[in-house]
Every structure is written in C-alpha cells, then in structure tokens.
Enzyme design. Sequence first.
Site, PDB file in Angstrom:
ATOM      1  N   LYS A  89       0.841  -1.202   0.000  1.00  0.00           N
ATOM      2  CA  LYS A  89       0.000   0.000   0.000  1.00  0.00           C
ATOM      3  C   LYS A  89       0.875   1.251   0.000  1.00  0.00           C
ATOM      4  O   LYS A  89       1.878   1.317   0.714  1.00  0.00           O
ATOM      5  CB  LYS A  89      -0.922  -0.012   1.223  1.00  0.00           C
ATOM      6  CG  LYS A  89      -1.968   1.099   1.248  1.00  0.00           C
ATOM      7  CD  LYS A  89      -2.871   0.950   2.470  1.00  0.00           C
ATOM      8  CE  LYS A  89      -3.934   2.046   2.547  1.00  0.00           C
ATOM      9  NZ  LYS A  89      -4.789   1.904   3.749  1.00  0.00           N
ATOM     10  N   SER A 164      -9.745   2.324   2.973  1.00  0.00           N
ATOM     11  CA  SER A 164      -8.914   3.060   2.048  1.00  0.00           C
ATOM     12  C   SER A 164      -7.981   2.177   1.232  1.00  0.00           C
ATOM     13  O   SER A 164      -7.385   2.626   0.249  1.00  0.00           O
ATOM     14  CB  SER A 164      -8.063   4.064   2.829  1.00  0.00           C
ATOM     15  OG  SER A 164      -7.175   3.390   3.713  1.00  0.00           O
ATOM     16  N   SER A 188      -9.830  -0.364   7.113  1.00  0.00           N
ATOM     17  CA  SER A 188      -9.312  -0.201   5.753  1.00  0.00           C
ATOM     18  C   SER A 188      -8.599  -1.412   5.182  1.00  0.00           C
ATOM     19  O   SER A 188      -8.202  -1.396   4.019  1.00  0.00           O
ATOM     20  CB  SER A 188      -8.383   1.009   5.691  1.00  0.00           C
ATOM     21  OG  SER A 188      -9.102   2.205   5.897  1.00  0.00           O
TER      22      SER A 188
END
Length: 516
Positions: A89, A164, A188
């Site tokens: 990420k 997210s 997330s």
Amino acid sequence: MADQTSDLTASDLTRRTAAELADALAAGETTSVELTTAHLERIAVVDAAVHSFLHVDAEGALAAAEESDARRARGEAASRLDGVPIAVKDVLTTKGMPTTCGSKILEGWVPPYDATVVQRLRAAGLPMLGKTNMDEFAMGSSTEHSAYGPTRNPWDLDRIPGGSGGGSAAAVSAFEAPLALGTDTGGSIRQPAAVTGSVGVKPTYGGVSRYGLVAMANSLDQVGPVTRTVLDAALLHELIGGHDPLDSTSIDQPMGDLVAAAQQGAAGDVRGLRVGVVKELTGEGYQAGVQERFDEAVAVLVEAGAEVVEVSCPNFVHALAAYYLIMPSEASSNLARFDAMRYGIRVLPDGVDAPSAEEVMRATRDAGFGDEVKRRIILGTYALSSGYYDAYYGRAQQIRTLISQDFAAAFTQADVLVSPTAPTTAFKLGEKLDDPVAMYLNDLATIPANLAGVPGISVPSGLADGLPAGFQVLAPALADDRVYRVGAAVEAALTDRWGGPLLGQAPALPTTEVAR
C-alpha cells in the site's frame, strides 16, 4: 523457463496461493523470476481496467527475484515466502520507490528509508511488485478519494473495491499479486477484503511496527496482511510482526504461532470454542444477503463444535461518532507536517511577487489536498480547538474507554466475537461521494476493533446478490491466533460447500496490454 522447472503456465502461477507458490519454489517446480514475471504480465494486461497500482517496479522486483533464486540455489532461502512477490500500500515508505499516499501533495516523493515492515519483507526475500492505490492519506471507504483516480472492484468494474486500501485488496482479488500489505485505521484492510472476496487482517495494535507508516491517526493505524487465504495471511503476519524499537507503540510480546492456529482451524478444530455474536453488529441496517451469509457462517461453526452465544456491547452504537472525532483530530495534527517547506510539492500563490511562508503553505495545501482530506482536517481542528476540546474530543475518548470495557465484558462470555465485516456488498462508484455520512457507515462493524486495539480478520462468507460478503472475527488483544483459528475454520467449511475458493467464481477481467 529453466530446464529443471515444470511447464506451469502464467495463469497457474497467478492463481495459486502464496503457500502453494512457496512450496513450488522449495520443490524447484518454478523460480521467483517466473513467478514475478507472471504477476507483472498480469498487471500489464488487467490493471488498466482495475487500477490497483500507482507504481509498478518491474526492474526492482525482477532483480529481487533473481537474488531469491540464487539464494534457493545455494540452499539458503531467507524465509518460507522467499521469492513470492508482494504488493505494498502506498502509505508505507519504500526507499527508492515513490510513496504518495494517494495525494498530489506527495506526488513524486521518493523516501530515503524503508518502513520497518518493508525492511522485513526485503530481508525475507519477497520481491515488491509496486505500490497500490488508496484513498488520499487513507481517508475514505471506497478508494474513490485517491488523487490519481479510483480503483475498481474486480468482481464488477462499476463498483468500489472498499477503502482506504482498495488497491491492495483489488490487486489480490484480480490475481495481480498473491500477497499485499494494507493498513487498517477504521477497517481499511477488513472492509476492502469483504467486498472483494479476499482475506484481510488487522493485528493487535502494536503487534506490527508502524515505523515508516505515514500516519493518519497514530492511536488507530495498524499494518496488516491482505491475501487470498487465511494461511497466507498467517505466513505474512509472522514475517512482518514482532517488536520494533523504532516504534514507541510496538509491543514487546510474542505473537504466538499464527500458522499453526490457521492450520488447526483449517482442520476443523474449533470444538469447545465460545463464539459471541455481537447483537449491535447484526440485523437492522445490514443487507439481507449479507446477513444470510453471516448466519450460514455461524452455522458452520456450530456444526464444527463451537458454542455460539449472543453478547451485547451497548456502546458500540456510539463507535462511529467517537471515531469520526478522534481520527480527524489526530489527522489534523499529523497532516500539519505538509507545509511545502520540507518535502512534497510547493505551490506559489498567483499574483504574489514575494509570498510569505504562510501564503506558500496555504497555496500548496489548497492545491495538494483533496476535498475529503480538507473536510477531516477542518473537523479535527475544530474538535481540538479551545472551548470545544472537552465537548467533542474529550467525550469521544470517554466513549472509547466504554467500548474497550464492552469488549472486556464480552470476552468473559466468549473467546471470539463475530459479525458481518461490512453492512453491505460493494456499492456503485460515485453512489455515495456526495454523502460523506453514508460513506462513513461502511465502517460501522470494523471501527470498534480499532478503538479498542483488538485484532480482527475478515474472511469471505459467500456471495450476496452476486457480490462478495465478509465474515469478521475479533479476539482479545494479543490473541491474534484465535482469529486465524476461527477464520480458517470458516474458510475451510465454506470452501468445501462452494466447491472451491470464492475467487474462482469471479468474472473474467478485460485484458489490455499496457506499456509501462
């Protein structure tokens, strides 16, 4: 392909689990270069449709793969997963590779150091394919708030992949990467896992180092695995977990044998385990199909010998409101560092010959931050302001304490707590962009775990109206092994019912060769 390897196709390689790929490497059936090349080729032909990645590092990944093959040839594998590629990420710092946090304000920024978890991946020999898309500074539940465009759900390209960390979940679900790292501040990792049919784990707070994680909310953020199976998550968690002296919140405690727990659960061993169904996280407000899949998952645990009880956590109903005061308050403080002076972009105000530092800062933040980030900064600054601190932030922290007490009481009645991971399946892109509160409600079931710091896992529970739903398991702090044991038991039982992994039922993606 080297003479000593089998004639495995690229499709075979990209659809195997990380554990299976590790075993194939150990047996000499394939090489890390072959694995990494297959996944890079998969990214090249499907990522134009999915947009999981913000940056692909083909050269670096292949170089790492070559080093891995050389180690294995010498009989010196650095870890069981040595040579298995991974995606990261874009909120985790990576030396020599851009880290943007999905924001224009960090466009082009290349950190001079690695996050601790990235260091551990490198030391374990995992080639990093690249950095995955995310809501800007992890602020969102749909990956629509990225400054670089939304990620799409591989199950339906017109729908969101969660947020997210939608980029990491979509990369795993689209067979672009067998493993990924995400971060979980209010769900997330788990919520994107639920809506993409993947597995996502939020470890105990402090169980995995946050050093090098670009913080949104220090007391809530936690790095964790995104994978296609519970065993893969356990293997990755054991690699990245453990004490880190560079992180003041890191816990110096053993994490337990997570792989053994996953294997125990996969064998169906949950006899005598007390499973608590959280009254406040089921029923009204949950999509009918999601609730049905949840009830079926609970039933398979009963069949496997678990005892199911209903527990009440009355303060969970206030978790969403408390979270959306605590998180923006911490974010407003953390994002103050983006001042156009130290790193990131610098924008000069129009029509000002000799702008002051404050004027440059204002122009840079106006151009560099998106609407959702600005909204949360304003909300958090207001909550912390003189005259309102006690009424808002202070009261939210009191609710946080009550939620922790609810967990403590519930865990006297049950060994683990369970609920649907998210109230609904993936919604349409753009459907909730104009209604922030409706967007925030997607985190209803995941937020309590972050407020209390307890571990949680989301595993696929089946399809609701043709789209994946998730089953969440929560355990007491430092009892991460329990979520792996129960998650693996649910996964094994349901996979048998489905006749194979849920991701095997996903529709084919359009393929378009993309030059990189």
